[in-house]
Motif scaffolding. Structure first.
Motif, PDB file in Angstrom:
ATOM      1  N   VAL A 121       0.846  -1.197   0.000  1.00 24.48           N
ATOM      2  CA  VAL A 121       0.000   0.000   0.000  1.00 24.48           C
ATOM      3  C   VAL A 121       0.880   1.245   0.000  1.00 24.48           C
ATOM      4  CG1 VAL A 121      -1.963  -1.098   1.148  1.00 24.48           C
ATOM      5  CG2 VAL A 121      -0.206  -0.020   2.523  1.00 24.48           C
ATOM      6  N   ASP A 122       0.379   2.307  -0.625  1.00 27.48           N
ATOM      7  CA  ASP A 122       1.059   3.601  -0.624  1.00 27.48           C
ATOM      8  C   ASP A 122       0.532   4.425   0.541  1.00 27.48           C
ATOM      9  OD1 ASP A 122       2.618   3.136  -2.873  1.00 27.48           O
ATOM     10  OD2 ASP A 122       1.051   3.821  -4.234  1.00 27.48           O
ATOM     11  N   ILE A 123       1.440   4.917   1.356  1.00 29.57           N
ATOM     12  CA  ILE A 123       1.064   5.736   2.510  1.00 29.57           C
ATOM     13  C   ILE A 123       1.584   7.151   2.269  1.00 29.57           C
ATOM     14  CG2 ILE A 123       1.336   6.060   4.997  1.00 29.57           C
ATOM     15  CD1 ILE A 123       1.830   3.033   5.189  1.00 29.57           C
ATOM     16  N   PRO A 124       0.680   8.148   2.261  1.00 28.59           N
ATOM     17  CA  PRO A 124       1.139   9.526   2.062  1.00 28.59           C
ATOM     18  C   PRO A 124       1.895  10.032   3.285  1.00 28.59           C
ATOM     19  CG  PRO A 124      -1.242   9.463   2.414  1.00 28.59           C
ATOM     20  CD  PRO A 124      -0.762   8.040   2.377  1.00 28.59           C
ATOM     21  N   MET A 125       3.000  10.713   3.043  1.00 28.57           N
ATOM     22  CA  MET A 125       3.825  11.261   4.132  1.00 28.57           C
ATOM     23  C   MET A 125       4.175  12.708   3.763  1.00 28.57           C
ATOM     24  SD  MET A 125       4.946   8.265   6.072  1.00 28.57           S
ATOM     25  CE  MET A 125       6.114   8.987   7.062  1.00 28.57           C
ATOM     26  N   THR A 126       4.272  13.529   4.782  1.00 30.97           N
ATOM     27  CA  THR A 126       4.664  14.929   4.587  1.00 30.97           C
ATOM     28  C   THR A 126       5.764  15.270   5.586  1.00 30.97           C
ATOM     29  OG1 THR A 126       2.413  15.485   3.892  1.00 30.97           O
ATOM     30  CG2 THR A 126       3.812  17.313   4.550  1.00 30.97           C
ATOM     31  N   ALA A 127       6.799  15.925   5.103  1.00 27.34           N
ATOM     32  CA  ALA A 127       7.884  16.405   5.971  1.00 27.34           C
ATOM     33  C   ALA A 127       7.636  17.883   6.260  1.00 27.34           C
ATOM     34  CB  ALA A 127       9.233  16.217   5.285  1.00 27.34           C
ATOM     35  N   PHE A 128       7.817  18.262   7.524  1.00 26.45           N
ATOM     36  CA  PHE A 128       7.559  19.637   7.951  1.00 26.45           C
ATOM     37  C   PHE A 128       8.847  20.311   8.401  1.00 26.45           C
ATOM     38  CE2 PHE A 128       3.564  17.424   8.462  1.00 26.45           C
ATOM     39  CZ  PHE A 128       2.639  18.328   7.992  1.00 26.45           C
ATOM     40  N   ASN A 129       8.920  21.592   8.170  1.00 31.96           N
ATOM     41  CA  ASN A 129      10.035  22.403   8.653  1.00 31.96           C
ATOM     42  C   ASN A 129       9.869  22.552  10.162  1.00 31.96           C
ATOM     43  OD1 ASN A 129      11.695  24.556   9.473  1.00 31.96           O
ATOM     44  ND2 ASN A 129      11.575  25.504   7.440  1.00 31.96           N
ATOM     45  N   PRO A 130      10.877  22.145  10.960  1.00 31.24           N
ATOM     46  CA  PRO A 130      10.717  22.207  12.413  1.00 31.24           C
ATOM     47  C   PRO A 130      10.688  23.633  12.973  1.00 31.24           C
ATOM     48  CG  PRO A 130      12.925  21.493  11.855  1.00 31.24           C
ATOM     49  CD  PRO A 130      12.152  21.583  10.568  1.00 31.24           C
ATOM     50  N   TYR A 131      11.145  24.603  12.201  1.00 29.12           N
ATOM     51  CA  TYR A 131      11.198  25.976  12.705  1.00 29.12           C
ATOM     52  C   TYR A 131       9.882  26.727  12.552  1.00 29.12           C
ATOM     53  CZ  TYR A 131      16.152  25.036  12.959  1.00 29.12           C
ATOM     54  OH  TYR A 131      17.359  24.472  13.263  1.00 29.12           O
ATOM     55  N   ASN A 132       9.203  26.493  11.404  1.00 30.40           N
ATOM     56  CA  ASN A 132       7.960  27.228  11.201  1.00 30.40           C
ATOM     57  C   ASN A 132       6.729  26.324  11.075  1.00 30.40           C
ATOM     58  OD1 ASN A 132       8.177  26.192   8.624  1.00 30.40           O
ATOM     59  ND2 ASN A 132       8.803  28.126   7.695  1.00 30.40           N
ATOM     60  N   GLY A 133       6.934  24.997  11.030  1.00 32.75           N
ATOM     61  CA  GLY A 133       5.817  24.051  10.980  1.00 32.75           C
ATOM     62  C   GLY A 133       5.159  23.910   9.624  1.00 32.75           C
ATOM     63  N   LEU A 134       5.732  24.533   8.584  1.00 34.07           N
ATOM     64  CA  LEU A 134       5.154  24.447   7.246  1.00 34.07           C
ATOM     65  C   LEU A 134       5.655  23.189   6.532  1.00 34.07           C
ATOM     66  CD1 LEU A 134       5.499  28.178   6.129  1.00 34.07           C
ATOM     67  CD2 LEU A 134       3.444  26.989   6.953  1.00 34.07           C
ATOM     68  N   PRO A 135       4.805  22.601   5.685  1.00 29.86           N
ATOM     69  CA  PRO A 135       5.246  21.411   4.935  1.00 29.86           C
ATOM     70  C   PRO A 135       6.302  21.792   3.896  1.00 29.86           C
ATOM     71  CG  PRO A 135       3.028  22.050   4.275  1.00 29.86           C
ATOM     72  CD  PRO A 135       3.422  22.942   5.413  1.00 29.86           C
ATOM     73  N   ILE A 136       7.349  20.953   3.797  1.00 30.15           N
ATOM     74  CA  ILE A 136       8.400  21.224   2.819  1.00 30.15           C
ATOM     75  C   ILE A 136       8.474  20.140   1.755  1.00 30.15           C
ATOM     76  CG2 ILE A 136       9.822  22.655   4.321  1.00 30.15           C
ATOM     77  CD1 ILE A 136      11.514  20.167   4.919  1.00 30.15           C
ATOM     78  N   TYR A 137       7.887  18.983   2.024  1.00 22.87           N
ATOM     79  CA  TYR A 137       7.930  17.895   1.050  1.00 22.87           C
ATOM     80  C   TYR A 137       6.755  16.958   1.315  1.00 22.87           C
ATOM     81  CZ  TYR A 137       9.383  13.694  -1.428  1.00 22.87           C
ATOM     82  OH  TYR A 137       9.412  12.614  -2.246  1.00 22.87           O
ATOM     83  N   SER A 138       6.118  16.507   0.241  1.00 19.69           N
ATOM     84  CA  SER A 138       5.061  15.491   0.338  1.00 19.69           C
ATOM     85  C   SER A 138       5.363  14.389  -0.655  1.00 19.69           C
ATOM     86  CB  SER A 138       3.693  16.101   0.022  1.00 19.69           C
ATOM     87  OG  SER A 138       3.302  16.993   1.021  1.00 19.69           O
ATOM     88  N   GLY A 139       5.081  13.178  -0.245  1.00 20.69           N
ATOM     89  CA  GLY A 139       5.307  12.025  -1.112  1.00 20.69           C
ATOM     90  C   GLY A 139       4.635  10.798  -0.524  1.00 20.69           C
ATOM     91  N   THR A 140       4.907   9.667  -1.108  1.00 24.27           N
ATOM     92  CA  THR A 140       4.340   8.415  -0.609  1.00 24.27           C
ATOM     93  C   THR A 140       5.453   7.410  -0.367  1.00 24.27           C
ATOM     94  OG1 THR A 140       3.967   7.547  -2.827  1.00 24.27           O
ATOM     95  CG2 THR A 140       2.131   8.718  -1.818  1.00 24.27           C
ATOM     96  N   VAL A 141       5.226   6.556   0.597  1.00 27.98           N
ATOM     97  CA  VAL A 141       6.125   5.433   0.842  1.00 27.98           C
ATOM     98  C   VAL A 141       5.296   4.160   0.732  1.00 27.98           C
ATOM     99  CG1 VAL A 141       7.751   6.676   2.305  1.00 27.98           C
ATOM    100  CG2 VAL A 141       5.799   5.590   3.342  1.00 27.98           C
ATOM    101  N   GLN A 142       5.940   3.092   0.300  1.00 28.43           N
ATOM    102  CA  GLN A 142       5.240   1.816   0.166  1.00 28.43           C
ATOM    103  C   GLN A 142       5.544   0.941   1.367  1.00 28.43           C
ATOM    104  OE1 GLN A 142       6.442   0.209  -3.628  1.00 28.43           O
ATOM    105  NE2 GLN A 142       4.740   1.238  -4.649  1.00 28.43           N
ATOM    106  N   ARG A 143       4.496   0.322   1.904  1.00 23.62           N
ATOM    107  CA  ARG A 143       4.620  -0.590   3.038  1.00 23.62           C
ATOM    108  C   ARG A 143       3.778  -1.827   2.780  1.00 23.62           C
ATOM    109  NH1 ARG A 143       8.379   2.233   4.181  1.00 23.62           N
ATOM    110  NH2 ARG A 143       8.609   3.538   5.994  1.00 23.62           N
ATOM    111  N   GLU A 144       4.223  -2.937   3.367  1.00 27.14           N
ATOM    112  CA  GLU A 144       3.429  -4.164   3.295  1.00 27.14           C
ATOM    113  C   GLU A 144       2.355  -4.122   4.364  1.00 27.14           C
ATOM    114  OE1 GLU A 144       5.936  -7.540   3.711  1.00 27.14           O
ATOM    115  OE2 GLU A 144       6.814  -7.304   1.726  1.00 27.14           O
ATOM    116  N   LYS A 145       1.170  -4.643   4.007  1.00 22.25           N
ATOM    117  CA  LYS A 145       0.068  -4.681   4.944  1.00 22.25           C
ATOM    118  C   LYS A 145      -0.596  -6.048   4.836  1.00 22.25           C
ATOM    119  CE  LYS A 145      -4.294  -2.419   5.994  1.00 22.25           C
ATOM    120  NZ  LYS A 145      -5.262  -1.393   5.601  1.00 22.25           N
TER     121      LYS A 145
END
Length: 106
Positions: free
Chosen positions: A22-46
């Motif tokens: 399955v594809d799981i959406p993930m977002t990385a956030f800037n720790p200083y201002n809390g804004l998203p800096i990157y969005s993508g998906t990672v694959q995991r077995e379920k």
């Protein structure tokens, strides 16, 4: 995968676990201002539970959400998560539609 039959009769029920990717959406956030800096998906077995209904006379098999199976069990609404209801419907069907399995070896 080997799976034991849960209900044995004209219609038999096999329940087993299977792995899917399955594809799981993930977002990385800037720790200083809390804004998203990157969005993508990672694959995991379920692990998912698979339920298959087998016709012991013809060898045909159906998933529990198959319309042809719903007609055979004479129901229009059968939830895939409700295993107990599926077992009850198949057991009722098996009481009406008996099957005799014969040994072909003499």
């Amino acid at each position: 995968v080997y799976a034991g039959l849960t209900v044995v009769g004209a219609l038999s029920l096999a329940v087993y676990e299977s792995e899917v990717i399955v594809d799981i959406p993930m977002t990385a956030f800037n720790p200083y201002n809390g804004l998203p800096i990157y969005s993508g998906t990672v694959q995991r077995e379920k692990n998912i539970q698979k339920i298959v209904v087998l016709n012991m006379e013809t060898g045909k098999k159906w998933e529990t959400d198959n319309a042809e199976l719903m007609d055979l069990l004479q129901t229009d609404l059968l939830q895939i998560d409700d295993l107990e209801e599926i077992i009850n419907r198949i057991s009722d069907y098996n009481q009406i539609n008996k099957i005799n399995i014969k040994n072909t070896e003499d």
